[in-house]
Design a protein around this motif. Sequence first.
Motif, PDB file in Angstrom:
ATOM      1  N   LEU A  37       0.829  -1.203   0.000  1.00  0.00           N
ATOM      2  CA  LEU A  37       0.000   0.000   0.000  1.00  0.00           C
ATOM      3  C   LEU A  37       0.862   1.251   0.000  1.00  0.00           C
ATOM      4  CD1 LEU A  37      -2.729   1.541   0.523  1.00  0.00           C
ATOM      5  CD2 LEU A  37      -2.251   1.219   2.972  1.00  0.00           C
ATOM      6  N   VAL A  38       1.842   1.309   0.881  1.00  0.00           N
ATOM      7  CA  VAL A  38       2.697   2.497   0.986  1.00  0.00           C
ATOM      8  C   VAL A  38       3.468   2.725  -0.305  1.00  0.00           C
ATOM      9  CG1 VAL A  38       4.671   3.492   2.207  1.00  0.00           C
ATOM     10  CG2 VAL A  38       2.858   2.333   3.497  1.00  0.00           C
ATOM     11  N   LEU A  39       3.956   1.648  -0.916  1.00  0.00           N
ATOM     12  CA  LEU A  39       4.735   1.801  -2.146  1.00  0.00           C
ATOM     13  C   LEU A  39       3.853   2.127  -3.349  1.00  0.00           C
ATOM     14  CD1 LEU A  39       7.308  -1.105  -1.738  1.00  0.00           C
ATOM     15  CD2 LEU A  39       7.614   1.330  -1.229  1.00  0.00           C
ATOM     16  N   ALA A  40       2.555   1.804  -3.277  1.00  0.00           N
ATOM     17  CA  ALA A  40       1.642   2.133  -4.372  1.00  0.00           C
ATOM     18  C   ALA A  40       1.197   3.587  -4.334  1.00  0.00           C
ATOM     19  CB  ALA A  40       0.414   1.225  -4.315  1.00  0.00           C
ATOM     20  N   ALA A  41       1.337   4.232  -3.186  1.00  0.00           N
ATOM     21  CA  ALA A  41       0.903   5.618  -3.026  1.00  0.00           C
ATOM     22  C   ALA A  41       1.991   6.571  -3.500  1.00  0.00           C
ATOM     23  CB  ALA A  41       0.584   5.875  -1.556  1.00  0.00           C
ATOM     24  N   PRO A  42       1.645   7.844  -3.710  1.00  0.00           N
ATOM     25  CA  PRO A  42       2.690   8.833  -4.003  1.00  0.00           C
ATOM     26  C   PRO A  42       3.688   8.899  -2.855  1.00  0.00           C
ATOM     27  CG  PRO A  42       0.496   9.746  -4.402  1.00  0.00           C
ATOM     28  CD  PRO A  42       0.293   8.434  -3.705  1.00  0.00           C
ATOM     29  N   PRO A  43       4.903   9.359  -3.107  1.00  0.00           N
ATOM     30  CA  PRO A  43       5.870   9.489  -2.017  1.00  0.00           C
ATOM     31  C   PRO A  43       5.398  10.521  -1.009  1.00  0.00           C
ATOM     32  CG  PRO A  43       6.687  10.551  -4.010  1.00  0.00           C
ATOM     33  CD  PRO A  43       5.451   9.801  -4.404  1.00  0.00           C
ATOM     34  N   TRP A  94       4.494   8.865   9.959  1.00  0.00           N
ATOM     35  CA  TRP A  94       3.214   9.577   9.821  1.00  0.00           C
ATOM     36  C   TRP A  94       2.539   9.199   8.503  1.00  0.00           C
ATOM     37  CZ3 TRP A  94       2.751  15.485  11.274  1.00  0.00           C
ATOM     38  CH2 TRP A  94       1.401  15.800  11.454  1.00  0.00           C
ATOM     39  N   TRP A  95       3.329   9.112   7.444  1.00  0.00           N
ATOM     40  CA  TRP A  95       2.773   8.763   6.133  1.00  0.00           C
ATOM     41  C   TRP A  95       2.201   7.346   6.156  1.00  0.00           C
ATOM     42  CZ3 TRP A  95       0.754  11.328   2.513  1.00  0.00           C
ATOM     43  CH2 TRP A  95       0.653  10.858   1.197  1.00  0.00           C
ATOM     44  N   CYS A  96       2.899   6.417   6.804  1.00  0.00           N
ATOM     45  CA  CYS A  96       2.367   5.051   6.924  1.00  0.00           C
ATOM     46  C   CYS A  96       1.068   5.040   7.730  1.00  0.00           C
ATOM     47  CB  CYS A  96       3.400   4.143   7.592  1.00  0.00           C
ATOM     48  SG  CYS A  96       4.852   3.772   6.577  1.00  0.00           S
ATOM     49  N   LEU A 152      -1.127   7.473   8.036  1.00  0.00           N
ATOM     50  CA  LEU A 152      -2.181   8.038   7.187  1.00  0.00           C
ATOM     51  C   LEU A 152      -2.701   7.013   6.187  1.00  0.00           C
ATOM     52  CD1 LEU A 152      -0.720  11.584   6.518  1.00  0.00           C
ATOM     53  CD2 LEU A 152      -3.065  11.163   7.274  1.00  0.00           C
ATOM     54  N   LEU A 153      -1.798   6.327   5.513  1.00  0.00           N
ATOM     55  CA  LEU A 153      -2.220   5.416   4.449  1.00  0.00           C
ATOM     56  C   LEU A 153      -2.897   4.166   4.997  1.00  0.00           C
ATOM     57  CD1 LEU A 153       0.876   5.760   2.105  1.00  0.00           C
ATOM     58  CD2 LEU A 153      -1.442   6.581   1.635  1.00  0.00           C
ATOM     59  N   VAL A 154      -2.320   3.563   6.028  1.00  0.00           N
ATOM     60  CA  VAL A 154      -2.909   2.335   6.566  1.00  0.00           C
ATOM     61  C   VAL A 154      -4.269   2.623   7.198  1.00  0.00           C
ATOM     62  CG1 VAL A 154      -2.634   0.482   8.250  1.00  0.00           C
ATOM     63  CG2 VAL A 154      -0.678   1.207   6.862  1.00  0.00           C
ATOM     64  N   SER A 155      -4.379   3.711   7.956  1.00  0.00           N
ATOM     65  CA  SER A 155      -5.679   4.045   8.545  1.00  0.00           C
ATOM     66  C   SER A 155      -6.677   4.445   7.472  1.00  0.00           C
ATOM     67  CB  SER A 155      -5.526   5.159   9.584  1.00  0.00           C
ATOM     68  OG  SER A 155      -5.046   6.353   8.990  1.00  0.00           O
ATOM     69  N   GLY A 156      -6.236   5.205   6.462  1.00  0.00           N
ATOM     70  CA  GLY A 156      -7.134   5.640   5.403  1.00  0.00           C
ATOM     71  C   GLY A 156      -7.615   4.503   4.519  1.00  0.00           C
ATOM     72  N   ALA A 157      -6.822   3.450   4.420  1.00  0.00           N
ATOM     73  CA  ALA A 157      -7.209   2.283   3.615  1.00  0.00           C
ATOM     74  C   ALA A 157      -8.012   1.265   4.408  1.00  0.00           C
ATOM     75  CB  ALA A 157      -5.959   1.623   3.035  1.00  0.00           C
ATOM     76  N   GLY A 158      -8.361   1.600   5.643  1.00  0.00           N
ATOM     77  CA  GLY A 158      -9.127   0.661   6.459  1.00  0.00           C
ATOM     78  C   GLY A 158      -8.296  -0.471   7.011  1.00  0.00           C
ATOM     79  N   GLY A 159      -6.994  -0.238   7.167  1.00  0.00           N
ATOM     80  CA  GLY A 159      -6.114  -1.280   7.673  1.00  0.00           C
ATOM     81  C   GLY A 159      -6.275  -1.513   9.163  1.00  0.00           C
ATOM     82  N   ALA A 160      -5.671  -2.584   9.641  1.00  0.00           N
ATOM     83  CA  ALA A 160      -5.684  -2.915  11.066  1.00  0.00           C
ATOM     84  C   ALA A 160      -4.503  -2.230  11.741  1.00  0.00           C
ATOM     85  CB  ALA A 160      -5.593  -4.426  11.252  1.00  0.00           C
ATOM     86  N   MET A 161      -4.739  -1.720  12.946  1.00  0.00           N
ATOM     87  CA  MET A 161      -3.682  -1.027  13.679  1.00  0.00           C
ATOM     88  C   MET A 161      -3.665  -1.507  15.118  1.00  0.00           C
ATOM     89  SD  MET A 161      -4.256   2.759  12.087  1.00  0.00           S
ATOM     90  CE  MET A 161      -6.024   2.481  12.130  1.00  0.00           C
ATOM     91  N   ARG A 162      -2.491  -1.777  15.628  1.00  0.00           N
ATOM     92  CA  ARG A 162      -2.339  -2.242  16.999  1.00  0.00           C
ATOM     93  C   ARG A 162      -1.332  -1.348  17.719  1.00  0.00           C
ATOM     94  NH1 ARG A 162      -2.534  -7.295  19.342  1.00  0.00           N
ATOM     95  NH2 ARG A 162      -4.345  -7.571  17.961  1.00  0.00           N
ATOM     96  N   PHE A 163      -1.786  -0.679  18.765  1.00  0.00           N
ATOM     97  CA  PHE A 163      -0.879   0.078  19.623  1.00  0.00           C
ATOM     98  C   PHE A 163      -0.630  -0.752  20.876  1.00  0.00           C
ATOM     99  CE2 PHE A 163       0.648   2.960  22.758  1.00  0.00           C
ATOM    100  CZ  PHE A 163       1.335   3.955  22.065  1.00  0.00           C
ATOM    101  N   ASP A 164       0.610  -1.153  21.075  1.00  0.00           N
ATOM    102  CA  ASP A 164       0.996  -1.985  22.198  1.00  0.00           C
ATOM    103  C   ASP A 164       1.336  -1.081  23.391  1.00  0.00           C
ATOM    104  OD1 ASP A 164       2.060  -3.801  23.977  1.00  0.00           O
ATOM    105  OD2 ASP A 164       3.309  -4.819  22.484  1.00  0.00           O
ATOM    106  N   PRO A 165       0.622  -1.205  24.517  1.00  0.00           N
ATOM    107  CA  PRO A 165       0.915  -0.339  25.659  1.00  0.00           C
ATOM    108  C   PRO A 165       2.211  -0.692  26.384  1.00  0.00           C
ATOM    109  CG  PRO A 165      -0.795  -1.918  26.234  1.00  0.00           C
ATOM    110  CD  PRO A 165      -0.535  -2.088  24.766  1.00  0.00           C
ATOM    111  N   GLU A 166       2.789  -1.851  26.068  1.00  0.00           N
ATOM    112  CA  GLU A 166       4.054  -2.230  26.709  1.00  0.00           C
ATOM    113  C   GLU A 166       5.223  -1.640  25.921  1.00  0.00           C
ATOM    114  OE1 GLU A 166       6.625  -6.281  27.430  1.00  0.00           O
ATOM    115  OE2 GLU A 166       4.509  -6.270  27.988  1.00  0.00           O
ATOM    116  N   PRO A 167       6.108  -0.893  26.562  1.00  0.00           N
ATOM    117  CA  PRO A 167       7.245  -0.315  25.834  1.00  0.00           C
ATOM    118  C   PRO A 167       8.100  -1.393  25.182  1.00  0.00           C
ATOM    119  CG  PRO A 167       7.026   0.694  27.999  1.00  0.00           C
ATOM    120  CD  PRO A 167       6.102  -0.489  27.979  1.00  0.00           C
ATOM    121  N   GLY A 168       8.505  -1.134  23.947  1.00  0.00           N
ATOM    122  CA  GLY A 168       9.330  -2.082  23.226  1.00  0.00           C
ATOM    123  C   GLY A 168      10.780  -1.679  23.103  1.00  0.00           C
ATOM    124  N   LEU A 169      11.103  -0.463  23.557  1.00  0.00           N
ATOM    125  CA  LEU A 169      12.478   0.000  23.387  1.00  0.00           C
ATOM    126  C   LEU A 169      12.779   1.136  24.338  1.00  0.00           C
ATOM    127  CD1 LEU A 169      12.265   2.899  21.688  1.00  0.00           C
ATOM    128  CD2 LEU A 169      11.798   1.364  19.805  1.00  0.00           C
TER     129      LEU A 169
END
Length: 324
Positions: free
Chosen positions: A169-175, A184-186, A188-205
């Motif tokens: 999806l990201v590579l098919a869109a304009p830069p 931020w661009w990812c 926008l595109l994933v949310s705008g395309a109806g994609g699934a999003m997971r925010f993990d509350p446990e710190p990873g780094l």
Amino acid sequence: MPPLHVLLATYNGARYLPEQLDSLVSQREAAWSLLWRDDGSTDGTPALLEAFARRTGRAAEAVTLPGRAGAMGSFMRLLAAAPEGGHYAFCDQDDVWLPGKLARAQAALAEMPEARPALYCSRQQLVDAALRPTGLSPLPRRPLGFRNALVQNVVTGCTLVLNDAARRLVLAAPPPPPGTMHDWWCYLLVSGAGGAMRFDPEPGLLYRQHGANAVGTQPSLLRRGLAAFTRGPERFLAVFSGHLERLRPAAPLLTAEARETLALVAPLLTLPRRERLRRLRRAGLYRQGAAEDAVLRVWLLMPPGMAAPASLPGISPPGGAGSR
């Protein structure tokens, strides 16, 4: 599990890079390969990466595309060069990943349909240059989605992992436009395309804040709002306009609901204040914190002449030369 590709962008990172590379080796229950691009370092960073590949025997490959590209350009080039059919984890040069970071990301993405664009991100443990803890990044108070992504990025790039459908999806869109970042661009595109999003509350780094970060963060939503107010509207409005400009030709990739929201807000800064207020209510744009939301409303309802942003390179203000 699909193969996991770590995408590392570097530039004069020799001071902190060894700790980041060691933290990759310490990842548990995750098999990964490393793809890196150096943006013209003069401090020995490429030699560190080559020595790391020899020392660990890991699958590690340099993307040797010429010219300076900046952090965003390097990450987008890495994403395009990565093999198809995997998971893709963006990696900064100056952080330290906690041992379970990649395994948690892959487990979360494995729960989502492979054919649907999916994005994983997480909270961060904030640390200073010496890795002393200074707090945690704030948790989102409201859902992740396109109406949030249009006015705020809550996806921190060093925690971001995409599945293969999201990569396509990201590579098919304009830069992405100048002035923004790949995360931020990812979002926008994933949310705008109806994609699934997971925010993990446990710190990873451990997210190192050392004064020279390309992008930093604040430990609370209130402080984020105050920082935004202090910065002023010009940069935000220029990036906002640049996103809208690049999203228009990407409309076929978006859901009908996202296209309707985009149509409402695309001419926003050129309209009379009363019409702007009406469209804002219909569009339902929001930021995560009350202070940030208040600043957003002030900026987007400024008088038309004041609301037109100063240009960033490659971005024309609405109604100015080169706008469409």
